[in-house]
Design an enzyme around this catalytic site. Structure first.
Site, PDB file in Angstrom:
ATOM      1  N   CYS A  62      22.236  30.688  18.345  1.00 53.60           N
ATOM      2  CA  CYS A  62      23.403  30.932  19.215  1.00 53.60           C
ATOM      3  C   CYS A  62      23.780  32.404  19.139  1.00 53.60           C
ATOM      4  O   CYS A  62      24.734  32.766  18.450  1.00 53.60           O
ATOM      5  CB  CYS A  62      24.581  30.065  18.794  1.00 53.60           C
ATOM      6  SG  CYS A  62      24.237  28.309  18.806  1.00 53.60           S
ATOM      7  N   GLU A  70       1.755  18.537  38.468  1.00 48.31           N
ATOM      8  CA  GLU A  70       1.999  18.881  37.060  1.00 48.31           C
ATOM      9  C   GLU A  70       0.675  18.868  36.312  1.00 48.31           C
ATOM     10  O   GLU A  70      -0.209  18.051  36.614  1.00 48.31           O
ATOM     11  CB  GLU A  70       2.975  17.871  36.455  1.00 48.31           C
ATOM     12  CG  GLU A  70       3.125  17.894  34.955  1.00 48.31           C
ATOM     13  CD  GLU A  70       3.689  19.206  34.432  1.00 48.31           C
ATOM     14  OE1 GLU A  70       3.155  19.701  33.428  1.00 48.31           O
ATOM     15  OE2 GLU A  70       4.667  19.723  35.036  1.00 48.31           O
ATOM     16  N   CYS A 101      24.990  21.580  13.200  1.00 45.72           N
ATOM     17  CA  CYS A 101      24.644  22.371  14.369  1.00 45.72           C
ATOM     18  C   CYS A 101      25.699  22.082  15.432  1.00 45.72           C
ATOM     19  O   CYS A 101      25.887  20.931  15.832  1.00 45.72           O
ATOM     20  CB  CYS A 101      23.255  22.018  14.890  1.00 45.72           C
ATOM     21  SG  CYS A 101      22.847  22.872  16.439  1.00 45.72           S
ATOM     22  N   ASP A 135       9.553  24.845  39.921  1.00 42.44           N
ATOM     23  CA  ASP A 135      10.303  24.978  38.663  1.00 42.44           C
ATOM     24  C   ASP A 135       9.322  25.391  37.567  1.00 42.44           C
ATOM     25  O   ASP A 135       8.974  24.595  36.686  1.00 42.44           O
ATOM     26  CB  ASP A 135      10.973  23.649  38.326  1.00 42.44           C
ATOM     27  CG  ASP A 135      11.882  23.735  37.101  1.00 42.44           C
ATOM     28  OD1 ASP A 135      12.072  24.850  36.572  1.00 42.44           O
ATOM     29  OD2 ASP A 135      12.375  22.679  36.656  1.00 42.44           O
ATOM     30  N   TYR A 158       5.251  22.015  39.310  1.00 39.65           N
ATOM     31  CA  TYR A 158       5.629  21.967  37.885  1.00 39.65           C
ATOM     32  C   TYR A 158       6.663  20.854  37.698  1.00 39.65           C
ATOM     33  O   TYR A 158       7.756  21.065  37.160  1.00 39.65           O
ATOM     34  CB  TYR A 158       6.189  23.303  37.407  1.00 39.65           C
ATOM     35  CG  TYR A 158       5.320  24.505  37.695  1.00 39.65           C
ATOM     36  CD1 TYR A 158       4.339  24.926  36.798  1.00 39.65           C
ATOM     37  CD2 TYR A 158       5.481  25.241  38.871  1.00 39.65           C
ATOM     38  CE1 TYR A 158       3.547  26.049  37.062  1.00 39.65           C
ATOM     39  CE2 TYR A 158       4.688  26.355  39.138  1.00 39.65           C
ATOM     40  CZ  TYR A 158       3.735  26.746  38.234  1.00 39.65           C
ATOM     41  OH  TYR A 158       2.955  27.857  38.493  1.00 39.65           O
ATOM     42  N   GLN A 164      15.381  17.228  30.668  1.00 40.48           N
ATOM     43  CA  GLN A 164      16.321  18.350  30.609  1.00 40.48           C
ATOM     44  C   GLN A 164      17.226  18.212  29.387  1.00 40.48           C
ATOM     45  O   GLN A 164      17.747  17.136  29.097  1.00 40.48           O
ATOM     46  CB  GLN A 164      17.168  18.390  31.879  1.00 40.48           C
ATOM     47  CG  GLN A 164      16.406  18.820  33.116  1.00 40.48           C
ATOM     48  CD  GLN A 164      16.113  20.309  33.162  1.00 40.48           C
ATOM     49  OE1 GLN A 164      16.578  21.080  32.320  1.00 40.48           O
ATOM     50  NE2 GLN A 164      15.313  20.718  34.129  1.00 40.48           N
ATOM     51  N   CYS A 180      30.366  28.702  13.602  1.00 42.85           N
ATOM     52  CA  CYS A 180      29.249  28.331  12.733  1.00 42.85           C
ATOM     53  C   CYS A 180      29.158  29.259  11.527  1.00 42.85           C
ATOM     54  O   CYS A 180      29.207  30.486  11.662  1.00 42.85           O
ATOM     55  CB  CYS A 180      27.938  28.380  13.519  1.00 42.85           C
ATOM     56  SG  CYS A 180      26.488  27.894  12.557  1.00 42.85           S
ATOM     57  N   CYS A 238      21.006  32.277  11.689  1.00 41.81           N
ATOM     58  CA  CYS A 238      20.220  31.238  12.354  1.00 41.81           C
ATOM     59  C   CYS A 238      19.471  31.786  13.565  1.00 41.81           C
ATOM     60  O   CYS A 238      18.285  31.551  13.726  1.00 41.81           O
ATOM     61  CB  CYS A 238      21.135  30.094  12.781  1.00 41.81           C
ATOM     62  SG  CYS A 238      20.361  28.867  13.842  1.00 41.81           S
ATOM     63  N   CYS A 256      14.121  29.780  34.746  1.00 38.87           N
ATOM     64  CA  CYS A 256      14.791  29.944  33.451  1.00 38.87           C
ATOM     65  C   CYS A 256      14.626  31.373  32.942  1.00 38.87           C
ATOM     66  O   CYS A 256      14.984  31.672  31.804  1.00 38.87           O
ATOM     67  CB  CYS A 256      14.244  28.946  32.433  1.00 38.87           C
ATOM     68  SG  CYS A 256      12.463  29.096  32.129  1.00 38.87           S
TER      69      CYS A 256
END
Length: 478
Positions: free
Chosen positions: A88, A357, A182, A407, A336, A307, A79, A85, A434
């Site tokens: 990444c 949720e 991108c 989650d 969640y 996702q 890139c 940016c 995550c």
């Protein structure tokens, strides 16, 4: 003698990078043993010269001055705006090395934050595609273009500084970095980005000014269906102009001949840069995408959660099913649950699945997805998970859960939600995380309440970034 007696702000120091830290920082030690946090796009093994920014009591903070000797893990980023940016941060590191660093990140968090030693973290499950894997990308439009370093000294700019369509510059809500391509987005997304920019400039559309809260064109949000090779174009504006949207539709269809797509226009008057509108107009097609995960089919609207990496999501969900070890008569809770993708996977293999949720629109989508797939043993409830305990009497009609899947968002589970989960004493807890730090924090509490961490499986959902998804399986021992 302290570090402040030895080093001064602005001084140059030489060191070899030994480890990856948070954000765009790395860590190394000087010859005298002093630790240094270095800001910059670096790789383990890089020999660098760094300028000292702060002298702390126990370590130095510095910024990269010069790369003296590159690491063997270094590769050339594809890139042209890498390093500016900010999306990444690991594109300069070989993919095998990225997987190694992510596994280490999970293992270090479990040991140093969670106090869990001798945990066998499995190798990170690699993504089948390291580039062009995202099924959703959000671009922003701004009246202030972020200038690249080489442009700051130019007397005449090649592009106007009063229009930009791309990504927000890191840490700057007002300026946007112009993006031509991108490398995480699907090729059709980049085509739509180029076509939209051309249309906006040709028509003289006024870009949004965040500080003044003026302007027409605000965002371009793009979604993609792997199953049907179809694109959703969601153009976000400050008001609705039917004639203009029809012209935009014709422009896209002409520029992107042969591409299957649907086009929607979200309209918002809010003082923010979020791509969610207060009202939505369908410009072309039916305004939704349809996607498949495993044997299940999902309807995705412009503002639905789904996702971001479709192919890796299937691998993630199969991992959840394997760890859960479901039996036909099981009752399972999915905390969640979002739009119910995990809940519906669970429902296919047990007697009853219950999804919880807080977001009302997600619960509506989840119920619709259950109906569309003919699944009758999935129930969904709207509740703030910190108030999960208030719903338990209602859920008793299904029986006690043998398995709970959770989650949570990046911040981890709310302490009250975790307390309620543990009070239910399921045999198995599958924690989808995550954020390794919060997995370790919550995992420590789970272990202290009579569980053993049996398996840890990281999954690379986001190549070229520092993010890693982790599946953790806890089994009750008492």
């Amino acid at each position: 003698m302290t570090l402040r007696d030895i080093y001064r702000k602005g001084e140059l120091v030489e060191l070899t990078i030994a480890d990856i830290a948070e954000k765009d920082q790395c860590f190394g030690t000087l010859d005298n043993g002093a630790g240094v946090l270095v800001r910059g796009m670096l790789a383990v093994g890089d020999r660098v010269s760094a300028k000292v920014l702060k002298v702390k009591p126990r370590y130095l903070e510095a910024v990269l001055d010069e790369l003296l000797e590159p690491s063997e893990d270094r590769v050339e980023p594809v890139c042209s705006v890498f390093g500016v940016c900010g999306g990444c941060k690991w594109m300069h590191v070989s993919y095998d090395a990225q997987l190694h660093y992510k596994k280490k990140k999970v293992a270090d968090a479990l040991e140093h934050i969670g106090g869990m030693h001798d945990i066998a973290v499995q190798p990170v499950l690699p993504a089948p595609e390291a580039f062009h894997y995202r099924n959703k990308v959000e671009f922003s439009c701004s009246s202030k273009r972020y200038l690249l370093p080489h442009e700051l000294s130019m007397e005449t700019l090649d592009k106007s500084k009063d229009f930009a369509l791309g990504f927000h510059a890191p840490g700057n809500f007002e300026k946007v970095l112009e993006i031509d391509t991108c490398y995480l987005a699907k090729p059709s997304m980049n085509e739509a980005l180029s076509a939209t920019r051309a249309f906006a400039l040709d028509r003289g559309l006024e870009p949004y000014a965040a500080r003044a809260h003026t302007g027409f064109l605000r965002n371009l949000m793009l979604r993609y269906s792997e199953e049907h090779d179809e694109l959703m174009v969601n153009i976000v504006t400050s008001w609705y102009d039917r004639e203009l949207m029809e012209a935009y539709r014709d422009h896209l269809l002409e520029r992107m001949k042969g591409r299957r797509m649907t086009i929607v226009n979200n309209v918002t008057t809010r003082k923010n840069t979020v791509s969610t509108g207060e009202k939505e107009y369908v410009v072309y097609g039916d305004g939704t995408l349809r996607e498949r995960l495993g044997d299940l089919h999902f309807r995705i609207s412009a503002n639905s959660f789904f996702q971001t990496n479709t192919r890796q999501a299937e691998a993630l969900y199969e991992g959840i099913m394997r760890m859960a070890g479901l039996k036909q008569d099981d009752v399972v809770y999915d905390l969640y649950c979002g739009t119910g993708t995990i809940t519906l996977y669970l429902a296919e293999r047990c007697r009853q699945a219950v999804g919880l949720e807080v977001v009302e629109s997600s619960i509506i989508d989840a119920a619709e997805n259950a109906g569309a797939n003919g699944i009758e043993n999935a129930a969904f409830y709207q509740v703030d998970l910190k108030d999960f305990h208030t719903l338990v009497p209602t859920l008793e009609q299904y029986g006690m859960p043998r398995v709970i899947v959770t989650d949570p968002p990046r911040a981890g589970m709310h302490p009250k939600a975790l307390e309620t989960l543990l009070r239910l004493q399921p045999e198995t807890i599958v924690y989808v995380s995550c954020n390794p730090a919060n997995l370790a924090r919550d995992g420590k509490e789970i272990v202290q309440q009579g569980y053993r961490l049996e398996e840890v499986q990281p999954v690379d959902m986001f190549p070229h970034t520092s993010h890693v998804e982790t599946l953790a399986c806890f089994r009750r021992t008492v």
